[in-house]
Design a protein around this motif. Structure first.
Motif, PDB file in Angstrom:
ATOM      1  N   ILE A 104       1.093  -1.156  -0.143  1.00 36.65           N
ATOM      2  CA  ILE A 104       0.106  -0.126   0.513  1.00 36.65           C
ATOM      3  C   ILE A 104       0.971   1.219  -0.040  1.00 36.65           C
ATOM      4  N   PRO A 105       1.845   1.317   0.659  1.00 37.71           N
ATOM      5  CA  PRO A 105       2.986   2.388   0.397  1.00 37.71           C
ATOM      6  C   PRO A 105       3.658   2.846  -0.797  1.00 37.71           C
ATOM      7  N   ASN A 106       3.381   1.815  -1.325  1.00 43.35           N
ATOM      8  CA  ASN A 106       4.371   1.526  -2.415  1.00 43.35           C
ATOM      9  C   ASN A 106       3.670   1.810  -3.204  1.00 43.35           C
ATOM     10  N   PHE A 107       2.401   1.267  -3.480  1.00 45.09           N
ATOM     11  CA  PHE A 107       1.199   0.859  -5.018  1.00 45.09           C
ATOM     12  C   PHE A 107       0.134   1.375  -4.990  1.00 45.09           C
ATOM     13  N   GLY A 108      -0.644   1.465  -5.958  1.00 44.27           N
ATOM     14  CA  GLY A 108      -2.093   1.727  -6.155  1.00 44.27           C
ATOM     15  C   GLY A 108      -3.008   0.735  -6.609  1.00 44.27           C
TER      16      GLY A 108
ATOM     17  N   ASN B  78       1.184   7.024  -2.975  1.00 43.11           N
ATOM     18  CA  ASN B  78       0.222   6.572  -2.072  1.00 43.11           C
ATOM     19  C   ASN B  78       1.206   5.632  -0.691  1.00 43.11           C
ATOM     20  N   THR B  79       0.170   6.126   0.324  1.00 44.23           N
ATOM     21  CA  THR B  79       0.293   6.412   1.740  1.00 44.23           C
ATOM     22  C   THR B  79      -0.175   5.768   2.651  1.00 44.23           C
ATOM     23  N   PRO B  80       0.364   4.812   4.039  1.00 39.57           N
ATOM     24  CA  PRO B  80      -0.813   3.882   4.330  1.00 39.57           C
ATOM     25  C   PRO B  80      -1.459   4.792   4.758  1.00 39.57           C
ATOM     26  N   TYR B  81      -1.827   6.382   4.620  1.00 38.96           N
ATOM     27  CA  TYR B  81      -3.065   6.760   5.536  1.00 38.96           C
ATOM     28  C   TYR B  81      -3.561   7.084   4.182  1.00 38.96           C
ATOM     29  N   HIS B  82      -3.190   7.465   2.807  1.00 41.77           N
ATOM     30  CA  HIS B  82      -4.167   8.598   1.585  1.00 41.77           C
ATOM     31  C   HIS B  82      -3.895   7.636   0.043  1.00 41.77           C
ATOM     32  N   HIS B  83      -4.182   8.034  -0.606  1.00 44.41           N
ATOM     33  CA  HIS B  83      -4.200   7.980  -1.507  1.00 44.41           C
ATOM     34  C   HIS B  83      -3.627   9.648  -2.092  1.00 44.41           C
ATOM     35  N   ILE B  84      -2.831  10.161  -1.930  1.00 45.82           N
ATOM     36  CA  ILE B  84      -2.575  11.905  -2.091  1.00 45.82           C
ATOM     37  C   ILE B  84      -2.581  11.727  -3.648  1.00 45.82           C
ATOM     38  N   SER B  85      -2.721  13.434  -4.226  1.00 44.38           N
ATOM     39  CA  SER B  85      -3.131  13.907  -5.159  1.00 44.38           C
ATOM     40  C   SER B  85      -3.473  15.634  -5.139  1.00 44.38           C
ATOM     41  N   VAL B  86      -2.170  16.138  -6.194  1.00 45.08           N
ATOM     42  CA  VAL B  86      -2.067  17.293  -5.922  1.00 45.08           C
ATOM     43  C   VAL B  86      -2.432  17.728  -7.198  1.00 45.08           C
ATOM     44  N   ILE B  87      -3.546  18.339  -7.498  1.00 47.34           N
ATOM     45  CA  ILE B  87      -4.133  19.101  -9.226  1.00 47.34           C
ATOM     46  C   ILE B  87      -4.111  20.268  -9.313  1.00 47.34           C
TER      47      ILE B  87
ATOM     48  N   PHE C 197      -6.992  13.887  -0.769  1.00 43.15           N
ATOM     49  CA  PHE C 197      -6.719  11.919  -0.451  1.00 43.15           C
ATOM     50  C   PHE C 197      -8.474  11.612  -0.880  1.00 43.15           C
ATOM     51  N   ASP C 198      -7.700  10.760  -1.525  1.00 46.78           N
ATOM     52  CA  ASP C 198      -8.417  10.153  -2.666  1.00 46.78           C
ATOM     53  C   ASP C 198      -9.561  11.059  -3.399  1.00 46.78           C
ATOM     54  N   ARG C 199     -11.279  11.299  -3.514  1.00 46.20           N
ATOM     55  CA  ARG C 199     -12.027  12.412  -4.123  1.00 46.20           C
ATOM     56  C   ARG C 199     -12.103  12.921  -3.269  1.00 46.20           C
ATOM     57  N   PHE C 200     -11.148  13.051  -2.260  1.00 47.15           N
ATOM     58  CA  PHE C 200     -12.360  14.389  -1.221  1.00 47.15           C
ATOM     59  C   PHE C 200     -10.680  16.103  -1.560  1.00 47.15           C
ATOM     60  N   THR C 201     -11.209  16.799  -1.622  1.00 48.05           N
ATOM     61  CA  THR C 201     -10.646  18.191  -1.760  1.00 48.05           C
ATOM     62  C   THR C 201     -10.351  18.477  -0.037  1.00 48.05           C
ATOM     63  N   GLU C 202      -8.780  18.474   0.668  1.00 49.40           N
ATOM     64  CA  GLU C 202      -8.588  18.459   1.867  1.00 49.40           C
ATOM     65  C   GLU C 202      -8.031  20.005   1.851  1.00 49.40           C
ATOM     66  N   SER C 203      -7.527  20.692   1.111  1.00 50.54           N
ATOM     67  CA  SER C 203      -7.306  21.280   0.493  1.00 50.54           C
ATOM     68  C   SER C 203      -6.552  22.481  -0.189  1.00 50.54           C
ATOM     69  N   ALA C 204      -6.807  23.391  -0.763  1.00 52.05           N
ATOM     70  CA  ALA C 204      -7.030  24.748  -1.764  1.00 52.05           C
ATOM     71  C   ALA C 204      -6.557  25.603  -1.712  1.00 52.05           C
ATOM     72  N   ILE C 205      -4.964  26.489  -3.146  1.00 52.73           N
ATOM     73  CA  ILE C 205      -4.939  27.615  -2.557  1.00 52.73           C
ATOM     74  C   ILE C 205      -4.650  27.943  -4.362  1.00 52.73           C
ATOM     75  N   GLU C 206      -4.574  29.299  -4.581  1.00 48.52           N
ATOM     76  CA  GLU C 206      -4.960  30.145  -5.529  1.00 48.52           C
ATOM     77  C   GLU C 206      -3.601  29.680  -6.365  1.00 48.52           C
ATOM     78  N   LEU C 207      -3.064  29.453  -7.531  1.00 48.16           N
ATOM     79  CA  LEU C 207      -2.704  28.790  -8.626  1.00 48.16           C
ATOM     80  C   LEU C 207      -1.454  30.345  -8.407  1.00 48.16           C
ATOM     81  N   SER C 208      -1.869  31.711  -8.389  1.00 48.60           N
ATOM     82  CA  SER C 208      -0.628  32.935  -8.426  1.00 48.60           C
ATOM     83  C   SER C 208      -0.701  33.657  -7.412  1.00 48.60           C
TER      84      SER C 208
END
Length: 538
Positions: A193-197, A262-271, A283-294
Motif C-alpha cells: 500500500i505505501p508503494n503501489f496503487g 500512495n501512503t499507509p493513510y491516503h492516496h494523495i494527489s495534487v491537481i 485525499f482519494d476523491r476528497f479535497t482537503e486544501s486548495a490555494i490560488e495558483l497565482s
C-alpha cells in the motif's frame, strides 16, 4: 482365536488415484498443495486490506467500512469452508481445485475494471455510509473470497491418505493458511500500500495466485480441463497487461496532475485546476486544501481563514500548534502574519508534510517545524513549554475527525498545554441545528467540559445556512473572562495582519458568531470510553 486385524480405510477414491498416476504438475503434489494454501491465505488478507482502499474514496474509512469488510470476509470463509468440504468429498480433484483458484484470480482482475463504476453506482443509489460499503463489498469481494475459503478443506481432503492422519494434515494446512494470512496482512500493509496503487496491488495478488494455481495444476488429467484452465490463465495475463490502475477519480477537464503518492493513510494527489486557477490537495476523491495558483497563493479553503480569529482573544501568539497539516495553508498564513512566531505542524502522514512544503509553499523556515506523529501522542509528550494557540484540523478520509481527538480527555490535555489566555480552535463539519447537528452538539458540550468558554462561528450562518452541514469553527479560550459579541467586534476592529487575511475579512467573520447556542437536548459527551463520532450524520 486370532485377534481381528484393523486396517485404516483409505480416503482416496479410485478415479482420483488414477488421475494422480496419469498426470503431472510443475510442483510436487504435496508441496503444491501447501504452497496453494499458504498463498491463498496471504492473498485473502491482502484483498481484505486493499479492499478498504477501494471503498474509502466513496464511503470513507470509518468503522462501518471495516465492519462491513470483516463481516463479508467471515461470511465468505464460512460459505467457502462449507462448499469446499462438500465438493472435495464428491470430486477430490487437484485439477478442480486449481481451476477454482484460477477463476478467483480472474475475478480479482475483474475488480480492477468494475471497482469504480460499482462504487459510483451504489453511492448514487443513496445507500449511505452504513449500508453502502456492505453492498459494494458484496459485489466486489464476496465471490473471490468464497473461492479462497474453499482451498483449505479441499486441500485437506486431497492431502489426507488415511483417517489416522486427518488431524495432523488438517492442523498443518490450517497453520499454513494462518501463516499466509499473517504474511499477506503485513506485506500489504507495510510494503504494498505505501508503494503501489490499489489496482496494481490487486493485479499483483491475482497474478501470484494464478501462477501458484498453474504450478499445482495436474496436466494430463483431462484435455478439456487443461484447455479451460489455460484459457482462464490467458485471460488473466491479458488483464494484467491490459487493465489500467484503479483510480479514485478521473481528472476534471482542464486539470493537470502535479503529484500522486500512495501512503499507509491516503492516496494523495495534487491537481492544478487551470479553469478555476487553483491547486487542490486531494485525499482519494476528497479535497482537503486548495490555494490560488497565482501569488500570493491565498487559501481557497475558506474555513482556514477563520483560524485568524485566534488573534482576537489572544493578539500575541508566540507559539502555535497545528494538528493536521493539509496543504499547510494555515501555518503559512500565520508565518506571514508574524515570521518570528514558532509554529509546530503535526500530521500523522509524513507525505502530507512533504507535499505542504513542496507544492503548497509552506516556507522552509527555522521557525516552522514539521513533525510526523499522531496529534494526541505529540500533545501528550510535548514538554518544551506551552502554546498560545492550538488548532485542530485533522480528518480521516470522508470528513470524520479521528475519535481520539474529540474526547473530553484530549481537550483537557490540550488545555494543560495552553498558556493562560491561550486559544484552542477546532474545525468540524456539521449543521448547528436540526437533524444533522449531532456532531456540533456533542463537540460543543465536550469542549465546554474542558474549557471555561467556547464560542461558535458557523460559516454561512449569515446566509441562513445554519440547518445545512458546513464548516463550524469552535473557539475555546483558556480564560475565565467571557467575551460577548460586542467585544468580539471591538477586537476585530483593532486587528491588523501582514497576511492575506485582513481586517475586513476578520470583521466579516464576526457575523458568523452564534450569539445564542441552539438547545441541545441529547448531546452526547465524548470520552475516551465512548466517542461515537463515526455513527453521527453531518
Amino acid at each position: 482365536m486370532a485377534a481381528k486385524q484393523h486396517t485404516e480405510p483409505s480416503l482416496e477414491t479410485g478415479p482420483a488415484r488414477t488421475a494422480s498416476r496419469t498426470s503431472f504438475s510443475l510442483l510436487p503434489p504435496s508441496l503444491g498443495l501447501k504452497l496453494l494454501v499458504l498463498t491463498s491465505g496471504a492473498v485473502l488478507m491482502g484483498l481484505e486490506i486493499v479492499g478498504s482502499r477501494i471503498l474509502a474514496p466513496y464511503f470513507g474509512n470509518s468503522v462501518f467500512v471495516w465492519g462491513s469488510l470483516i463481516s463479508l470476509f467471515l461470511i465468505a470463509l464460512s460459505v467457502g469452508y462449507y462448499i469446499g468440504g462438500g465438493l472435495s468429498d464428491r470430486y477430490p480433484s487437484r485439477a478442480l481445485l486449481s481451476g477454482i483458484i484460477l477463476v478467483v484470480a480472474a475475478l480479482m482482475f475483474l475488480i480492477v475494471a468494475i471497482g469504480q463504476p460499482v462504487c459510483d453506482a451504489i453511492l448514487r443509489a443513496n445507500f449511505g455510509e452504513k449500508s453502502g460499503p456492505f453492498f459494494a463489498g458484496s459485489i466486489l469481494f464476496l465471490l473471490p473470497s468464497i473461492g479462497m475459503g474453499m482451498v483449505s478443506p479441499f486441500a485437506i481432503r486431497l492431502a489426507t491418505a488415511t483417517v489416522a492422519s486427518v488431524g495432523k494434515t488438517s492442523g498443518t494446512l490450517y497453520a499454513l493458511s494462518t501463516l499466509g494470512s499473517i504474511i499477506g496482512t503485513m506485506l500489504t500493509t507495510f510494503v504494498l500500500i505505501p508503494n503501489f496503487g490499489a489496482g496494481a496491488i490487486l493485479k499483483g495478488l491475482a497474478g501470484v495466485l494464478a501462477l501458484v494455481a498453474l504450478g499445482t495444476f495436474p496436466f494430463g488429467s483431462g484435455g478439456s480441463a487443461i484447455r479451460g484452465s489455460l484459457a482462464i490463465l490467458a485471460a488473466i495475463a491479458a488483464g494484467f497487461f491490459g487493465l489500467g490502475d484503479l483510480r479514485a477519480a478521473s481528472l476534471p477537464v482542464g486539470s493537470d496532475l502535479v503529484r500522486e503518492i500512495n501512503t499507509p493513510y491516503h492516496h494523495i494527489s495534487v491537481i492544478d485546476n487551470q479553469v478555476q486557477g487553483r491547486r487542490e490537495l486531494k485525499f482519494d476523491r476528497f479535497t482537503e486544501s486548495a490555494i490560488e495558483l497565482s501569488e500570493p497563493h491565498r487559501s481557497e479553503s475558506e474555513y482556514t481563514k477563520y483560524f485568524h480569529l485566534a488573534f482576537l482573544p489572544q493578539p500575541k501568539i508566540r507559539r502555535a500548534l497545528f494538528i493536521g497539516a493539509g496543504g499547510g495553508v494555515g501555518p503559512r498564513a500565520f508565518h506571514q502574519h508574524d515570521p518570528t512566531m514558532e509554529i509546530d505542524v503535526v500530521d500523522i502522514d509524513q507525505a502530507v508534510l512533504d507535499v505542504a512544503r513542496s507544492d503548497f509553499y509552506l516556507p522552509e523556515s527555522e521557525n516552522i517545524r514539521t513533525i510526523a506523529a499522531d496529534g494526541r501522542t505529540f500533545v501528550r509528550n510535548a514538554t518544551d513549554g506551552r502554546y498560545d494557540a492550538i488548532f485542530l484540523d485533522a480528518f480521516t478520509i470522508g470528513g470524520r475527525i479521528p475519535f481520539h481527538l474529540v474526547t473530553r480527555e484530549f481537550f483537557q490535555l490540550c488545555r494543560q498545554k495552553l498558556a493562560p489566555g491561550g486559544v484552542f480552535v477546532m474545525n468540524i463539519n456539521s449543521a448547528v441545528r436540526g437533524k444533522n447537528a449531532e456532531i456540533f452538539e456533542s463537540m460543543y458540550a465536550t469542549l465546554s467540559e474542558a474549557f471555561p468558554q467556547v464560542h461558535v462561528f458557523a460559516i454561512g450562518k449569515q446566509q441562513g445556512l445554519a440547518d445545512q452541514s458546513t464548516n463550524v469553527i469552535l473557539v475555546a479560550v483558556n480564560s475565565d473572562q467571557p467575551l460577548n459579541a460586542e467585544e468580539w467586534l471591538a477586537k476585530a476592529a483593532a486587528y491588523e495582519s501582514a497576511s492575506y487575511v485582513g481586517n475586513v475579512e476578520v470583521r466579516r467573520m464576526i457575523g458568523d458568531l452564534l450569539t445564542t447556542i441552539p438547545e441541545r437536548k441529547q448531546a452526547t459527551l465524548f470520552t475516551d470510553d465512548y466517542a461515537p463520532i463515526e455513527t453521527m450524520s453531518f
